[in-house]
Design a protein around this motif. Structure first.
Motif, short mmCIF file in Angstrom:
data_model
loop_
_atom_site.label_atom_id
_atom_site.label_comp_id
_atom_site.label_asym_id
_atom_site.label_seq_id
_atom_site.Cartn_x
_atom_site.Cartn_y
_atom_site.Cartn_z
N VAL A 221 26.23 38.61 4.30
CA VAL A 221 25.08 39.51 4.30
C VAL A 221 24.25 39.27 5.55
O VAL A 221 24.24 38.16 6.11
N CYS A 222 23.54 40.29 5.99
CA CYS A 222 22.81 40.23 7.26
C CYS A 222 21.31 40.22 7.00
O CYS A 222 20.77 41.20 6.48
N PRO A 223 20.62 39.16 7.36
CA PRO A 223 19.19 39.03 7.10
C PRO A 223 18.35 39.87 8.04
O PRO A 223 18.87 40.58 8.91
N ALA A 224 17.04 39.76 7.89
CA ALA A 224 16.10 40.53 8.70
C ALA A 224 16.34 40.31 10.19
O ALA A 224 16.59 39.19 10.63
N ASN A 225 16.30 41.42 10.94
CA ASN A 225 16.41 41.41 12.40
C ASN A 225 17.76 40.89 12.91
O ASN A 225 17.89 40.54 14.08
N TRP A 226 18.76 40.87 12.01
CA TRP A 226 20.08 40.42 12.44
C TRP A 226 20.63 41.34 13.52
O TRP A 226 20.46 42.56 13.46
N GLU A 227 21.29 40.75 14.51
CA GLU A 227 21.98 41.50 15.56
C GLU A 227 23.35 40.91 15.77
O GLU A 227 23.60 39.73 15.44
N GLU A 228 24.25 41.70 16.34
CA GLU A 228 25.61 41.24 16.63
C GLU A 228 25.55 39.95 17.44
O GLU A 228 24.83 39.84 18.43
N GLY A 229 26.32 38.95 17.00
CA GLY A 229 26.34 37.65 17.68
C GLY A 229 25.48 36.61 17.01
O GLY A 229 25.63 35.41 17.27
N LYS A 230 24.54 37.05 16.14
CA LYS A 230 23.70 36.10 15.43
C LYS A 230 24.39 35.67 14.14
O LYS A 230 25.30 36.32 13.63
N GLU A 231 23.92 34.55 13.60
CA GLU A 231 24.49 34.01 12.37
C GLU A 231 24.06 34.85 11.17
O GLU A 231 22.89 35.23 11.06
N ALA A 232 25.01 35.15 10.31
CA ALA A 232 24.71 35.86 9.07
C ALA A 232 24.65 34.86 7.93
O ALA A 232 24.65 33.64 8.15
N MET A 233 24.60 35.35 6.70
CA MET A 233 24.47 34.47 5.54
C MET A 233 25.61 34.71 4.56
O MET A 233 26.00 35.86 4.32
N ASN A 234 26.12 33.63 4.01
CA ASN A 234 27.08 33.73 2.92
C ASN A 234 26.30 33.75 1.62
O ASN A 234 25.63 32.77 1.28
N ALA A 235 26.36 34.86 0.92
CA ALA A 235 25.53 35.03 -0.27
C ALA A 235 25.83 33.99 -1.34
O ALA A 235 24.98 33.69 -2.19
#
Length: 213
Positions: free
Chosen positions: A186-200
Motif C-alpha cells: 500500500v502507498c502512504p501519503a505523498n508516496w512517489e515512484e522510488g519511495k518505500e511503500a508499506m506492507n499492510a
C-alpha cells in the motif's frame, strides 16, 4: 454516488481524432481490449479560458502516460465540429492545435449523465409545455477518471469549473496503483515512484513514520 471500485459504464460515444476523423469510442473497451489503463478527463466547454491550459498540459505529459501504458482521452458535451475547429485554432489564439489524443463529443449527454457530472441544479416538469425544464449550464464539471486494465475505476475526482487540475498528480496516482498491482503493498501519503511503500500485513504506521524521521 462514488464510482471507485466499480466498472466504468459500457457506453459508446461520438469522438474525433486529431486529424478530424469521426470516431465511436467506448472507454471501457479501450481499457479492456487494449489491456491498458485509461485517463478520461472532462472539461466544460471548448473555446474557453481554463480548458485549453488543461488540454495542453495533458498533451505535454502524454509521453509520461504512454510510458505507463495509459491512454489519455478528453471529453466534453461539444460537437465533433466544434472540437475540430478548436483543434485547428493556434495555441496563441486560445486553441488546442497540437493535441493528439481523441476527444469525446457527448452531445447526447448519455455518458456524462450516468457519471453524474453535469451542472444541473434542478429539473422541473412544465405541464403547459409538457417538458422538463433544466436549471444550470448542463455542461460537465472538471471530472477525471482513472480506469485500470479490467475496466475498474480506481480514482475519480470532480473539480468546480474555475479550478484547473494538477496533471502530475494523476501520474503519481497511476504509479501508486501500478505499484499496488505489482507488489501488493500500500502507498502512504505523498508516496512517489522510488519511495518505500508499506506492507499492510507486516509494516505498522508507526514503523513507517519512524523510518521517515
Amino acid at each position: 454516488m462514488a464510482l471507485v471500485g466499480k466498472q466504468f459504464p459500457n457506453i459508446t460515444v461520438d469522438a474525433i481524432s486529431e486529424m478530424g476523423d469521426d470516431l465511436r469510442i467506448n472507454v471501457l473497451e479501450e481499457a479492456t481490449k487494449n489491456n491498458k489503463k485509461v485517463l478520461l478527463f472532462w472539461y466544460p466547454k471548448d473555446f474557453t479560458f481554463v480548458c485549453p491550459t488543461e488540454l495542453h498540459a495533458f498533451q505535454a505529459a502524454l509521453p509520461e502516460f504512454e510510458k505507463r501504458n495509459t491512454i489519455v482521452i478528453g471529453a466534453s458535451c461539444d460537437t465533433n465540429e466544434v472540437h475540430f475547429a478548436w483543434l485547428n485554432t493556434a495555441k496563441d489564439n486560445g486553441g488546442i492545435e497540437g493535441v493528439t489524443y481523441p476527444l469525446l463529443a457527448d452531445t447526447t449527454r448519455n455518458l456524462s449523465s450516468v457519471l453524474g457530472i453535469l451542472d444541473v441544479t434542478s429539473e422541473t416538469y412544465n405541464e403547459e409545455l409538457d417538458s422538463v425544464q433544466i436549471e444550470g449550464s448542463n455542461v460537465t464539471y472538471r471530472a477525471t477518471y482513472l480506469i485500470d486494465e479490467t475496466g475498474k475505476i480506481f480514482h475519480e475526482a470532480v473539480n468546480d469549473m474555475p479550478l484547473g487540475r494538477n496533471v502530475n498528480e494523476f501520474i503519481r496516482l497511476i504509479d501508486a496503483y501500478s505499484h499496488v498491482q505489482t507488489h501488493g503493498e500500500v502507498c502512504p501519503a505523498n508516496w512517489e515512484e522510488g519511495k518505500e511503500a508499506m506492507n499492510a500485513n507486516r509494516t505498522s504506521t508507526a514503523e513507517y513514520l519512524a523510518k521517515l524521521n
